[in-house]
Design a protein around this motif. Structure first.
Motif, short mmCIF file in Angstrom:
data_model
loop_
_atom_site.label_atom_id
_atom_site.label_comp_id
_atom_site.label_asym_id
_atom_site.label_seq_id
_atom_site.Cartn_x
_atom_site.Cartn_y
_atom_site.Cartn_z
N ALA A 7 -16.37 15.67 40.21
CA ALA A 7 -16.92 15.35 39.11
C ALA A 7 -17.81 13.98 39.28
CB ALA A 7 -16.13 15.04 38.15
N ARG A 8 -19.10 13.95 39.26
CA ARG A 8 -20.04 12.84 39.07
C ARG A 8 -20.00 12.12 37.78
NH1 ARG A 8 -18.95 10.72 43.51
NH2 ARG A 8 -17.11 12.33 42.88
N THR A 9 -20.01 12.77 36.84
CA THR A 9 -20.02 12.38 35.36
C THR A 9 -19.01 12.81 34.65
OG1 THR A 9 -21.45 14.10 34.73
CG2 THR A 9 -22.56 12.14 35.31
N ALA A 10 -18.31 12.22 33.57
CA ALA A 10 -17.12 12.46 32.97
C ALA A 10 -17.18 11.88 31.82
CB ALA A 10 -15.85 12.00 33.61
N LEU A 11 -16.63 12.92 30.54
CA LEU A 11 -16.53 12.23 29.25
C LEU A 11 -15.11 12.40 28.80
CD1 LEU A 11 -17.98 11.59 26.41
CD2 LEU A 11 -18.13 14.31 26.01
N PHE A 52 -22.07 17.04 31.12
CA PHE A 52 -21.04 16.26 31.83
C PHE A 52 -20.29 17.26 32.95
CE2 PHE A 52 -21.30 13.84 28.23
CZ PHE A 52 -21.61 12.51 28.61
N ASP A 53 -19.99 16.66 34.10
CA ASP A 53 -19.29 17.71 34.88
C ASP A 53 -18.02 17.89 34.72
OD1 ASP A 53 -21.71 17.59 36.79
OD2 ASP A 53 -20.83 15.92 37.55
N LEU A 54 -17.25 16.79 33.87
CA LEU A 54 -16.02 16.72 33.29
C LEU A 54 -15.93 16.36 31.87
CD1 LEU A 54 -13.03 17.64 34.19
CD2 LEU A 54 -12.66 15.14 35.12
N VAL A 55 -15.22 17.29 31.07
CA VAL A 55 -14.94 16.79 29.69
C VAL A 55 -13.71 16.81 29.64
CG1 VAL A 55 -15.23 17.08 27.42
CG2 VAL A 55 -17.06 17.37 28.76
N VAL A 56 -13.07 15.67 29.16
CA VAL A 56 -11.45 15.53 28.94
C VAL A 56 -10.90 14.76 27.56
CG1 VAL A 56 -11.47 13.27 30.16
CG2 VAL A 56 -9.24 14.95 30.29
N SER A 57 -9.82 15.63 27.18
CA SER A 57 -9.52 15.18 25.88
C SER A 57 -7.95 15.21 25.62
CB SER A 57 -10.30 15.61 24.59
OG SER A 57 -9.89 15.14 23.39
N ASN A 58 -7.20 14.34 25.27
CA ASN A 58 -5.89 14.63 24.75
C ASN A 58 -5.74 14.01 23.31
OD1 ASN A 58 -3.00 14.65 24.42
ND2 ASN A 58 -2.84 12.59 25.34
N PRO A 59 -6.52 14.88 22.34
CA PRO A 59 -6.91 14.56 20.87
C PRO A 59 -5.67 14.28 20.08
CG PRO A 59 -7.09 17.03 21.22
CD PRO A 59 -6.63 16.31 22.72
N PRO A 60 -5.66 13.77 18.94
CA PRO A 60 -4.56 13.85 18.08
C PRO A 60 -3.91 15.41 17.86
CG PRO A 60 -6.46 12.44 17.24
CD PRO A 60 -7.06 13.20 18.36
N CYS A 61 -2.60 15.52 17.82
CA CYS A 61 -2.05 16.80 17.71
C CYS A 61 -0.86 16.74 17.09
CB CYS A 61 -1.97 17.26 18.98
SG CYS A 61 -0.79 16.51 20.17
N LEU A 62 -0.64 15.75 16.03
CA LEU A 62 0.44 15.64 15.37
C LEU A 62 0.38 16.73 14.32
CD1 LEU A 62 1.29 12.00 14.47
CD2 LEU A 62 2.39 13.50 16.24
N ASP A 116 -21.81 23.87 36.27
CA ASP A 116 -20.43 24.24 36.97
C ASP A 116 -19.49 23.26 36.48
OD1 ASP A 116 -21.66 25.98 38.46
OD2 ASP A 116 -22.44 24.55 39.84
N GLY A 117 -19.43 22.81 34.99
CA GLY A 117 -18.61 21.67 34.46
C GLY A 117 -17.35 22.44 34.16
N GLU A 118 -16.34 21.56 33.88
CA GLU A 118 -14.95 21.95 33.26
C GLU A 118 -14.63 20.97 32.14
OE1 GLU A 118 -10.62 22.82 35.24
OE2 GLU A 118 -12.05 21.69 36.36
N ALA A 119 -13.88 21.47 31.38
CA ALA A 119 -13.27 20.84 30.18
C ALA A 119 -11.70 20.86 30.32
CB ALA A 119 -13.60 21.18 28.61
N LEU A 120 -11.03 19.81 30.17
CA LEU A 120 -9.65 19.74 30.17
C LEU A 120 -9.17 19.50 28.66
CD1 LEU A 120 -8.92 18.33 33.65
CD2 LEU A 120 -8.49 20.79 32.85
N LEU A 121 -8.55 20.16 27.83
CA LEU A 121 -8.13 19.94 26.69
C LEU A 121 -6.71 20.25 26.27
CD1 LEU A 121 -11.04 21.84 24.47
CD2 LEU A 121 -10.83 19.43 25.58
N GLN A 122 -5.75 19.11 25.76
CA GLN A 122 -4.60 19.11 25.98
C GLN A 122 -4.05 18.94 24.19
OE1 GLN A 122 -1.54 17.45 28.61
NE2 GLN A 122 -1.92 15.63 27.38
N ALA A 123 -3.14 19.81 23.99
CA ALA A 123 -2.58 19.83 22.67
C ALA A 123 -1.20 20.51 22.70
CB ALA A 123 -3.54 20.47 21.73
#
Length: 358
Positions: free
Chosen positions: A150-154, A216-226, A262-269
């Motif tokens: 990944a050259r760019t990330a959000l 973006f080549d990579l989008v990542v988030s560990n958002p609020p999940c209560l 060809d980007g990828e997102a990683l979302l956690q919850a």
């Protein structure tokens, strides 16, 4: 609250932040004071004895950022280089009262980085709850670190900045977004602490209504999940509806417009379910199909449905009042017996694969 207003890159460079990286090696993320008790360094006499009692810079900084002990300002100035101490005071990482200095943030280590975080990350219920690091952050950070192309990330909902900084270490230019200015300041400070100040741009914004023109080549988030009704605790972020998935669904729907080809997102919850898995899988499969993307869902080992952290409880650790009634009624109504943490990888394509962390 950390503030980096009026502090330039030259100020960071001249302060000698590398001093913080020389503190005693331990990983509060793994030790997790509230979970493993006596292993936490401030409860372990052996760890305390290993710290020199002399007023060296490392000893003073360890007292402040590892053990949370106040230090007389005169003693601190006798041991810590002036530019570093002045920067920490100007950035409000340290506070002074009655001639004594105390650290408003702890120093944690994770995935090869040093990070200033709220004391909550050290297992102490003191200070801010916003920029803190837990085991979920560490899991996702390691997955980000493995994405080396990944050259760019959000990083959406950046907190301490750990996720974006994991991408930056691989050479990515990172945009880190949070609605809380304290988190943006913490991410900015941590970028400089790890020599990545030129690779991270902090942007204040609500991830639920954010408008970005870039992909973006990579989008990542560990958002609020209560799993609590939105607004029930009155935080800037945290509650994500009774199912804990409100932020997750909103972010998932935005992913196709944020990713490069060809980007990828990683979302956690996390989600409620039973012994067969989380209940939301059929809905997820349908949503991925509608969005014309593919997904790989990695599940953590399940736990019993848990009452959300930080909510008011009685002496038996049961949620009290209207809030407790709402949560219990919801869990009972959906027949939940398990609670699954997960990470969803999203790419172009179609279909859903469900697996488990090894």
């Amino acid at each position: 609250m950390i503030s980096v207003d009026g502090i330039s890159g030259d100020d960071f460079a001249g302060a000698g932040l590398r001093r913080l990286g020389t503190l005693p090696q331990h990983d509060l993320l793994t030790l997790a004071g509230d979970w493993l008790g006596e292993l936490a360094p401030w409860r372990n006499t052996g760890s305390l004895a290993a710290i020199s009692t002399s007023l060296s810079a490392e000893s003073v900084l360890a007292s402040l950022f590892v053990f949370g002990e106040p230090v007389a300002e005169a003693d601190a100035r006798a041991g810590v280089p002036g530019p570093l101490l002045d920067l920490l005071l100007r950035a409000r990482v340290l506070s002074e009262e009655s001639g004594k200095l105390s650290a408003d943030y702890c120093l944690v280590r994770g995935d090869g980085m040093s990070l200033l975080a709220a004391w909550r990350a050290a297992g102490r219920d003191t200070g801010s709850y916003a920029p803190w690091v837990g085991t979920d952050s560490m899991t996702l950070s390691r997955l980000v670190a493995a994405r080396r192309r990944a050259r760019t990330a959000l990083d959406l909902g950046c907190g301490t900045g750990i996720l974006g900084l994991s991408a930056a270490r691989n050479g990515a230019d990172v945009v880190s977004v949070d609605v809380n200015p304290e988190c943006l300041a913490a991410a900015t400070f941590n970028a400089h602490l790890n020599g990545l100040g030129d690779r991270l741009t902090a942007v204040e914004g609500d991830i639920m209504s954010l408008a970005l023109d870039s992909r973006f080549d990579l989008v990542v988030s560990n958002p609020p999940c209560l799993p609590l009704r939105r607004g029930s605790l009155g935080w800037l972020a945290g509650e994500a509806g009774l199912d804990g998935l409100e932020f997750f669904w909103e972010l998932l729907r935005r992913v196709p417009d944020l990713l490069t080809e060809d980007g990828e997102a990683l979302l956690q919850a996390a989600a409620y379910g039973d012994e067969r898995g989380p209940f939301f899988v059929p809905e997820l499969e349908a949503e991925l199909r509608r969005l014309k993307v593919s997904g790989r869902l990695l599940l953590r080992p399940s736990t019993p449905p848990r009452w959300p952290a930080f909510a008011p409880r009685d002496e038996n650790q049961q949620l009290t009042g209207v809030l407790g009634d709402e949560v219990r009624e919801y869990v009972t109504s959906i027949g939940a017996t398990h609670y699954y943490g997960f990470v969803l990888s999203v790419r172009s394509g179609d279909g859903l694969e469900v697996g488990r962390f090894q």
